[in-house]
Design an enzyme around this catalytic site. Structure first.
Site, short mmCIF file in Angstrom:
data_model
loop_
_atom_site.label_atom_id
_atom_site.label_comp_id
_atom_site.label_asym_id
_atom_site.label_seq_id
_atom_site.Cartn_x
_atom_site.Cartn_y
_atom_site.Cartn_z
N LYS A 116 42.92 -23.12 3.97
CA LYS A 116 42.11 -21.90 4.04
C LYS A 116 42.81 -20.71 3.39
O LYS A 116 42.14 -19.79 2.90
CB LYS A 116 41.77 -21.55 5.49
CG LYS A 116 41.30 -22.71 6.36
CD LYS A 116 40.04 -23.37 5.84
CE LYS A 116 39.72 -24.62 6.65
NZ LYS A 116 38.90 -25.59 5.92
N GLY A 165 37.15 -24.43 14.34
CA GLY A 165 37.59 -23.43 15.32
C GLY A 165 38.93 -23.73 15.98
O GLY A 165 39.41 -22.93 16.78
N TYR A 202 38.60 -9.36 13.35
CA TYR A 202 37.59 -10.16 14.05
C TYR A 202 36.24 -9.47 13.93
O TYR A 202 36.07 -8.32 14.35
CB TYR A 202 37.98 -10.32 15.53
CG TYR A 202 36.94 -11.04 16.36
CD1 TYR A 202 36.72 -12.40 16.18
CD2 TYR A 202 36.18 -10.36 17.30
CE1 TYR A 202 35.77 -13.08 16.92
CE2 TYR A 202 35.22 -11.03 18.06
CZ TYR A 202 35.02 -12.38 17.86
OH TYR A 202 34.07 -13.03 18.60
N HIS A 208 26.38 -16.61 10.19
CA HIS A 208 27.06 -17.57 9.31
C HIS A 208 26.09 -17.93 8.19
O HIS A 208 25.14 -18.67 8.41
CB HIS A 208 27.48 -18.81 10.10
CG HIS A 208 28.17 -19.83 9.27
ND1 HIS A 208 28.31 -21.14 9.65
CD2 HIS A 208 28.76 -19.75 8.07
CE1 HIS A 208 28.95 -21.80 8.72
NE2 HIS A 208 29.23 -20.98 7.74
N HIS A 235 31.00 -24.88 17.39
CA HIS A 235 31.20 -25.19 15.97
C HIS A 235 30.39 -26.40 15.51
O HIS A 235 30.64 -26.95 14.44
CB HIS A 235 32.68 -25.34 15.64
CG HIS A 235 33.47 -24.13 16.08
ND1 HIS A 235 33.35 -22.91 15.44
CD2 HIS A 235 34.31 -23.94 17.10
CE1 HIS A 235 34.12 -22.02 16.07
NE2 HIS A 235 34.71 -22.62 17.08
N GLU A 287 35.51 -19.61 4.03
CA GLU A 287 35.95 -20.97 3.69
C GLU A 287 35.02 -21.54 2.64
O GLU A 287 33.91 -21.06 2.46
CB GLU A 287 35.87 -21.89 4.93
CG GLU A 287 36.85 -21.55 6.04
CD GLU A 287 36.61 -22.35 7.31
OE1 GLU A 287 36.01 -23.43 7.25
OE2 GLU A 287 37.05 -21.86 8.36
N ARG A 291 31.94 -30.54 -0.36
CA ARG A 291 31.15 -31.76 -0.17
C ARG A 291 29.67 -31.41 -0.10
O ARG A 291 29.30 -30.24 0.00
CB ARG A 291 31.54 -32.39 1.17
CG ARG A 291 31.24 -31.46 2.33
CD ARG A 291 31.34 -32.08 3.70
NE ARG A 291 30.79 -31.19 4.71
CZ ARG A 291 31.44 -30.19 5.28
NH1 ARG A 291 32.70 -29.95 4.96
NH2 ARG A 291 30.85 -29.42 6.17
C1 MV4 Z 1 35.68 -15.64 12.17
C2 MV4 Z 1 34.88 -15.06 13.17
C3 MV4 Z 1 34.91 -13.70 13.32
N1 MV4 Z 1 35.72 -12.94 12.54
N2 MV4 Z 1 36.46 -14.84 11.41
C4 MV4 Z 1 34.95 -20.17 13.37
C5 MV4 Z 1 35.42 -21.41 12.69
C6 MV4 Z 1 35.80 -21.04 11.32
N3 MV4 Z 1 35.00 -21.79 10.41
C7 MV4 Z 1 35.59 -19.58 11.20
N4 MV4 Z 1 35.12 -19.10 12.46
C8 MV4 Z 1 34.98 -17.79 12.71
N5 MV4 Z 1 35.71 -16.96 11.95
C9 MV4 Z 1 36.47 -13.53 11.60
N6 MV4 Z 1 37.28 -12.78 10.84
C10 MV4 Z 1 34.07 -15.92 13.94
C11 MV4 Z 1 34.13 -17.30 13.71
C12 MV4 Z 1 33.23 -18.10 14.50
C13 MV4 Z 1 32.16 -18.77 13.89
C14 MV4 Z 1 31.95 -18.74 12.53
C15 MV4 Z 1 30.91 -19.41 11.94
C16 MV4 Z 1 30.02 -20.12 12.74
C17 MV4 Z 1 30.21 -20.16 14.09
C18 MV4 Z 1 31.27 -19.50 14.69
C19 MV4 Z 1 31.46 -19.53 16.07
C20 MV4 Z 1 32.51 -18.88 16.64
C21 MV4 Z 1 33.40 -18.17 15.86
#
Ligand code: MV4
Length: 447
Positions: A116, A165, A202, A208, A235, A287, A291
């Site tokens: 990442k 996560g 954060y 998403h 997730h 990210e 795929r």
């Molecule tokens: C974050 C976020 C909030 N702020 N980054 C969760 C797994 C990873 N793929 C990235 N994730 C997150 N990154 C920042 N700076 C909140 C999450 C996150 C999340 C992201 C996408 C879909 C679902 C989620 C559920 C919880 C937290």
């Protein structure tokens, strides 16, 4: 063009790839574990090879067995589907070293995006907006303190090798930072064997939103619009939409132009998805997935492009043959993932599906390897079907999904179908008023 492709996967995605091959006049080789001898993908393929016992490690992740199957059947290319070996750079490299085509990006690009931190620094250099945070890996806790003070609390410590996560810890204040730092590093080392971590501000209520792209071997890159994948629990995505209920055409065009320019400069080829957090009108790249994704059908429905066919054409060295202005979007699509799980506890529920009846009608698509009498094995993912609808508007798509969820019959195993019915009927969902936290609150409210 290839004359024979080996599909290194199982279930609905193996069928999905097989269907594209059939329409292209390409012969197919299925591989399967002993637990999948009666699976639909085995029955429908031109040839099938048993590659090992039920445990994925010894079958669907068994590189030597898969390559042997490709060699003895004379396959010229391997499609990895999603999961399993699909984002394994060593596998992609080994496939190519054996003189076969890997239907996906280069091993180098898979490796870059698998970390990442290198994914973020690569994208940043190419002009893609990021979440404010550390410039790459954190050297020590003092650096974490400095960066956190600069971007402001709350912050997240994330593992470079992270995913799903794991190895992710929030700190609401400087007092919580040392603990978050050490827990994230310990978890990352245990889970991934790599304790490199980075820091981000954060975002407390993002959506998403991800962007589907395709690139060929000649630097042509196009996007197929966005998917809103905010409805997930722990997730695990449950329901996805194309397009996002909150994005304007102008916003899509702008992030699409940025993303395609970046990936073209990289020389990225085949299918890829850029993941963003979207909050207050801002896109922040987090990210990239290298795929084909589970939820690709919603993109196919609104763009009317067969993404698997395009993946195969690209891997065979064909040019895209069209540009961004040739890609148009019509209507709205929704996908409901049907998992064999208890709809309240989400505990997997393998067993025999005594009755399966698929819904149909205008704008309804079912991607599934199910049949009446099928035994859902306990060894793999619990997703047994994807129900996808397409309609002129989001409201019409919701009505169509509700109608399709009334028609579908899955008896013998518990499924999340009742939960989907409740989500679709919810006024907030119907308004498109949700973030990544919505589903977890919703399921807590309703149990
Ligand atoms: C974050 C976020 C909030 N702020 N980054 C969760 C797994 C990873 N793929 C990235 N994730 C997150 N990154 C920042 N700076 C909140 C999450 C996150 C999340 C992201 C996408 C879909 C679902 C989620 C559920 C919880 C937290």
């Amino acid at each position: 063009m290839f004359s024979k492709i080996l599909i290194a996967n199982r279930g609905e995605i193996a069928l999905r790839v097989l269907r594209a091959c059939r329409e292209m006049g390409i012969r197919t080789v299925a591989v399967h574990s002993t637990a999948d001898a009666d699976a639909m993908h085995v029955r429908l393929a031109d040839e099938a090879v048993c590659i090992g016992p039920p445990a994925a490690r010894e079958s669907y992740l068994n590189v030597a067995a898969i390559l042997s199957a490709a060699t003895i059947t004379g396959a010229e290319a391997i499609h990895p589907g999603y999961g399993f070996l699909s984002e394994n750079a060593d596998f992609a490299e080994t496939v190519e070293a054996h003189g076969l085509a890997f239907i996906g990006p280069t091993a180098e690009h898979i490796r870059t995006m698998g970390d990442k931190i290198t994914a973020k620094t690569t994208m940043e250099a190419l002009g893609v907006p990021l979440v404010p945070g550390s410039d790459g890996e954190l050297a020590n806790i003092d650096e974490a303190r400095e960066v956190a003070a600069r971007v402001g609390y709350p912050v997240l410590i994330k593992a470079a090798a992270g995913g799903g996560g794991r190895g992710m810890k929030v700190a609401h204040s400087e007092g919580e930072l040392a603990e978050a730092w050490s827990v994230a590093r310990t978890e990352a080392l245990a889970a991934f064997g790599n304790d490199a971590v980075y820091l981000e501000k954060y975002l407390d209520r993002p959506r998403h939103i991800e962007l589907q792209i395709l690139g060929d071997m000649y630097g042509n890159v196009v996007h197929f619009g966005e998917r809103d994948c905010s409805l997930q629990r722990r997730h695990q995505k449950l329901l996805e939409e194309a397009g996002s209920p909150v994005l304007s055409v102008e916003e899509r065009d702008a992030i699409g132009a940025t993303a395609t320019a970046a990936l073209s400069k990289m020389g990225y080829r085949n299918a890829g998805t850029l993941e963003f957090l979207y909050q207050d009108g801002q896109f922040c790249f987090i990210e990239m997935n290298t795929r084909l994704q589970v939820e690709h059908p919603v993109t196919e429905m609104v763009s009317d492009v067969d993404l698997v066919r395009e993946q195969i054409r690209i891997a065979a060295g064909e040019k895209l043959g069209y540009g961004q202005s040739d890609i148009t979007f019509s209507g709205h699509a929704i996908e409901c993932r049907i998992n064999a799980e208890d709809p309240d506890t989400f505990i997997p529920c393998p067993g025999t599906v005594d009755v399966f009846h698929a819904p149909g009608g205008l704008g309804v698509r079912v991607d599934s390897a199910l049949y009446s009498g099928y035994r859902v094995p306990p060894f793999y993912d619990s997703m047994i079907a994807k129900l996808i609808v397409h309609a002129p508007t989001r409201a019409a798509a919701i009505a169509r999904m509700q109608r399709a969820l009334d028609e579908i019959v899955v008896e013998g195993v518990k499924t999340v179908i009742p939960l989907h019915r409740r989500i679709l009927a919810d006024p907030e969902f119907q308004r498109g008023d949700y973030t990544i936290h919505w589903l977890e609150n919703f399921t807590a409210r309703n149990t």
